[in-house]
Scaffold this motif. Structure first.
Motif, PDB file in Angstrom:
ATOM      1  N   ARG A   1       0.828  -1.079   0.172  1.00 15.30           N
ATOM      2  CA  ARG A   1       0.007   0.025  -0.014  1.00 15.30           C
ATOM      3  C   ARG A   1       0.694   1.234   0.110  1.00 15.30           C
ATOM      4  O   ARG A   1       1.951   1.179   0.700  1.00 15.30           O
ATOM      5  CB  ARG A   1      -0.823   0.111   1.183  1.00 15.30           C
ATOM      6  CG  ARG A   1      -2.077  -0.881   1.390  1.00 15.30           C
ATOM      7  CD  ARG A   1      -2.758  -0.797   2.662  1.00 15.30           C
ATOM      8  NE  ARG A   1      -3.671  -1.499   2.839  1.00 15.30           N
ATOM      9  CZ  ARG A   1      -5.005  -1.404   2.373  1.00 15.30           C
ATOM     10  NH1 ARG A   1      -5.190  -0.087   1.742  1.00 15.30           N
ATOM     11  NH2 ARG A   1      -5.913  -2.244   2.244  1.00 15.30           N
TER      12      ARG A   1
ATOM     13  N   ARG B   1       1.986   4.702   1.576  1.00 13.43           N
ATOM     14  CA  ARG B   1       2.120   5.250   2.764  1.00 13.43           C
ATOM     15  C   ARG B   1       1.212   6.586   2.580  1.00 13.43           C
ATOM     16  O   ARG B   1       0.566   7.068   3.911  1.00 13.43           O
ATOM     17  CB  ARG B   1       3.402   5.383   3.280  1.00 13.43           C
ATOM     18  CG  ARG B   1       4.083   4.175   3.471  1.00 13.43           C
ATOM     19  CD  ARG B   1       5.537   4.269   4.215  1.00 13.43           C
ATOM     20  NE  ARG B   1       5.417   3.091   5.018  1.00 13.43           N
ATOM     21  CZ  ARG B   1       5.397   3.129   6.475  1.00 13.43           C
ATOM     22  NH1 ARG B   1       5.304   4.060   7.016  1.00 13.43           N
ATOM     23  NH2 ARG B   1       5.433   1.822   7.028  1.00 13.43           N
ATOM     24  N   SER B   2       1.152   7.458   1.734  1.00 17.27           N
ATOM     25  CA  SER B   2       0.562   8.655   1.524  1.00 17.27           C
ATOM     26  C   SER B   2       0.407   8.898   0.087  1.00 17.27           C
ATOM     27  O   SER B   2       0.911   8.472  -1.035  1.00 17.27           O
ATOM     28  CB  SER B   2       1.313   9.794   2.116  1.00 17.27           C
ATOM     29  OG  SER B   2       2.546  10.308   1.394  1.00 17.27           O
TER      30      SER B   2
ATOM     31  N   SER C   1     -10.238   3.468   0.969  1.00 16.41           N
ATOM     32  CA  SER C   1      -9.203   2.930   1.191  1.00 16.41           C
ATOM     33  C   SER C   1      -8.829   2.016  -0.135  1.00 16.41           C
ATOM     34  O   SER C   1      -7.652   1.805  -0.617  1.00 16.41           O
ATOM     35  CB  SER C   1      -9.126   1.895   2.413  1.00 16.41           C
ATOM     36  OG  SER C   1      -8.223   1.202   2.618  1.00 16.41           O
TER      37      SER C   1
ATOM     38  N   LEU D   1      -4.695   3.508   0.318  1.00 19.29           N
ATOM     39  CA  LEU D   1      -4.306   4.003   1.557  1.00 19.29           C
ATOM     40  C   LEU D   1      -5.122   3.159   2.531  1.00 19.29           C
ATOM     41  O   LEU D   1      -6.260   2.492   2.431  1.00 19.29           O
ATOM     42  CB  LEU D   1      -4.682   5.390   1.639  1.00 19.29           C
ATOM     43  CG  LEU D   1      -3.869   6.249   0.986  1.00 19.29           C
ATOM     44  CD1 LEU D   1      -4.539   7.766   1.224  1.00 19.29           C
ATOM     45  CD2 LEU D   1      -2.366   6.627   1.369  1.00 19.29           C
TER      46      LEU D   1
ATOM     47  N   THR E   1      -5.172   4.889   8.107  1.00 18.24           N
ATOM     48  CA  THR E   1      -4.637   6.316   7.717  1.00 18.24           C
ATOM     49  C   THR E   1      -5.468   7.156   7.134  1.00 18.24           C
ATOM     50  O   THR E   1      -5.371   8.562   7.703  1.00 18.24           O
ATOM     51  CB  THR E   1      -3.578   6.043   6.237  1.00 18.24           C
ATOM     52  OG1 THR E   1      -2.697   4.888   6.686  1.00 18.24           O
ATOM     53  CG2 THR E   1      -2.836   7.253   5.932  1.00 18.24           C
TER      54      THR E   1
ATOM     55  N   GLY F   1      -6.883   8.626  10.392  1.00 14.67           N
ATOM     56  CA  GLY F   1      -6.142   9.341  11.309  1.00 14.67           C
ATOM     57  C   GLY F   1      -5.920  10.751  10.450  1.00 14.67           C
ATOM     58  O   GLY F   1      -5.786  11.846  11.195  1.00 14.67           O
ATOM     59  N   ARG F   2      -6.011  10.831   9.271  1.00 12.89           N
ATOM     60  CA  ARG F   2      -6.028  11.865   8.557  1.00 12.89           C
ATOM     61  C   ARG F   2      -7.074  12.899   8.667  1.00 12.89           C
ATOM     62  O   ARG F   2      -7.105  14.185   9.142  1.00 12.89           O
ATOM     63  CB  ARG F   2      -5.601  11.712   7.048  1.00 12.89           C
ATOM     64  CG  ARG F   2      -5.397  13.084   6.128  1.00 12.89           C
ATOM     65  CD  ARG F   2      -5.375  12.951   4.905  1.00 12.89           C
ATOM     66  NE  ARG F   2      -4.041  12.287   4.455  1.00 12.89           N
ATOM     67  CZ  ARG F   2      -3.500  11.914   3.233  1.00 12.89           C
ATOM     68  NH1 ARG F   2      -4.283  12.183   2.078  1.00 12.89           N
ATOM     69  NH2 ARG F   2      -2.685  11.235   2.958  1.00 12.89           N
TER      70      ARG F   2
END
Length: 163
Positions: free
Chosen positions: A3, A5-6, A34, A39, A43, A46-47
């Motif tokens: 995946r 990471r960003s 996702s 992602l 993640t 969290g964002r």
């Protein structure tokens, strides 16, 4: 395959807007975004914190693009060309979805007023401009269902003759 990471917010927001346009509000979750972006759902959580915050961030970006497209289209001389220049950015499904969100509704209302004012300059009066805006939005909503026979330039001519 691993995946990523960003991804930049703009890429994530465009993906969310595509999902919203295709599947509506219920088509967007941390899971669907996702899968579409690669992602991790964690993640995204969290964002953005919440699903609603994620959707609102994407729609805020959408309105930034619509407003930029509207400003760029200002050089178009005729009403149909002006609207055609805005059309790629102003997805009618996302516009209507925004109307149900009080914190974003104001942006849609201000944009409608700006577009109608720009049309009024091109058509000579406010009433035909409001009708042209409504025709344009209606056409865009119904086109996928086969409503392709209507042409904005023909409507502009008819509205001009009605003056």
């Amino acid at each position: 395959m691993a995946r990523p990471r960003s991804l930049p917010d703009a890429v994530v927001h465009e993906t969310i807007c595509r999902l919203l346009a295709a599947d509506g509000d219920r088509g967007v979750s941390f899971g669907t975004v996702s899968r579409a972006t690669g992602l991790a759902a964690a993640t995204l959580a969290g964002r953005y914190g919440t699903r609603d915050a994620m959707v609102r961030a994407a729609l805020g970006d959408f309105w930034d693009r619509v407003e930029a497209a509207t400003e760029a289209a200002g050089a178009e001389g005729k009403a149909p060309a002006f609207l055609k220049a805005i059309s790629p950015a102003a997805d009618p499904h996302l516009v209507s979805l925004t109307l149900a969100m009080p914190d974003l509704r104001h942006r849609a209302e201000v944009w409608r007023q700006q577009v109608e004012a720009a049309l009024a300059l091109r058509l000579g009066r406010a009433e035909p401009a409001a009708m042209m805006f409504a025709l344009w939005q209606g056409q865009r909503i119904w086109q996928p269902a086969g409503g392709r026979g209507f042409r904005l330039k023909d409507a502009a001519k008819r509205l001009g003759q009605a003056l």
